[in-house]
Design a protein around this motif. Structure first.
Motif, PDB file in Angstrom:
ATOM      1  N   ASP A  39      36.562 -18.364  -1.168  1.00 55.37           N
ATOM      2  CA  ASP A  39      35.339 -19.283  -0.553  1.00 55.37           C
ATOM      3  C   ASP A  39      35.625 -19.721   1.060  1.00 55.37           C
ATOM      4  N   ARG A  40      36.946 -20.088   1.319  1.00 59.68           N
ATOM      5  CA  ARG A  40      37.333 -20.286   2.473  1.00 59.68           C
ATOM      6  C   ARG A  40      37.156 -19.246   3.413  1.00 59.68           C
ATOM      7  N   LEU A  41      37.397 -18.148   3.167  1.00 64.82           N
ATOM      8  CA  LEU A  41      37.401 -16.995   3.918  1.00 64.82           C
ATOM      9  C   LEU A  41      35.973 -16.608   4.232  1.00 64.82           C
ATOM     10  N   LYS A  42      34.969 -16.785   3.316  1.00 64.88           N
ATOM     11  CA  LYS A  42      33.637 -16.484   3.467  1.00 64.88           C
ATOM     12  C   LYS A  42      32.879 -17.377   4.278  1.00 64.88           C
ATOM     13  N   ARG A  43      33.387 -18.691   4.580  1.00 66.30           N
ATOM     14  CA  ARG A  43      32.831 -19.501   5.434  1.00 66.30           C
ATOM     15  C   ARG A  43      33.482 -19.366   6.859  1.00 66.30           C
ATOM     16  N   CYS A  44      34.354 -18.576   6.981  1.00 64.58           N
ATOM     17  CA  CYS A  44      34.882 -18.367   8.328  1.00 64.58           C
ATOM     18  C   CYS A  44      33.668 -17.731   9.336  1.00 64.58           C
ATOM     19  N   VAL A  45      33.702 -17.968  10.402  1.00 63.47           N
ATOM     20  CA  VAL A  45      32.500 -17.652  11.456  1.00 63.47           C
ATOM     21  C   VAL A  45      33.418 -16.596  12.372  1.00 63.47           C
ATOM     22  N   ASN A  46      32.787 -15.419  12.387  1.00 70.10           N
ATOM     23  CA  ASN A  46      33.287 -14.210  13.204  1.00 70.10           C
ATOM     24  C   ASN A  46      33.042 -14.434  14.534  1.00 70.10           C
ATOM     25  N   ILE A  47      33.803 -14.723  15.488  1.00 69.54           N
ATOM     26  CA  ILE A  47      33.473 -14.638  17.050  1.00 69.54           C
ATOM     27  C   ILE A  47      33.931 -13.458  17.638  1.00 69.54           C
TER      28      ILE A  47
END
Length: 78
Positions: free
Chosen positions: A49-57
């Motif tokens: 879940d934490r990784l899914k919330r990561c924003v890709n910049i």
């Protein structure tokens, strides 16, 4: 973190989670092993879940930030 790396990590964690869940179904409820596997499965789910919330910049955007700040500072100084 790049989206490809993040997605690969999520896929690996899902595979581990599936393996642990399969093992969990064969362990008697209430046992110490069951409790440990349950905690491990919950931790893996939380990490997914934490990784899914990561924003890709993108790297280009990150590299542009110092340049934009430098231009802004020069504009304010002039």
């Amino acid at each position: 973190m790049f989206a490809i790396e993040r997605d690969a990590r999520i896929a690996a964690l899902r595979e581990v989670h599936q393996t642990r869940s399969d093992t969990l179904t064969n362990v008697p409820p209430g046992s110490r092993s069951h409790a440990r596997l349950l905690v491990e499965c919950d931790a893996i789910s939380d990490e997914i879940d934490r990784l899914k919330r990561c924003v890709n910049i993108p790297r280009s955007a990150v590299a542009a930030i110092p340049i934009l700040l430098a231009v802004l500072v020069l504009a304010l100084i002039s």
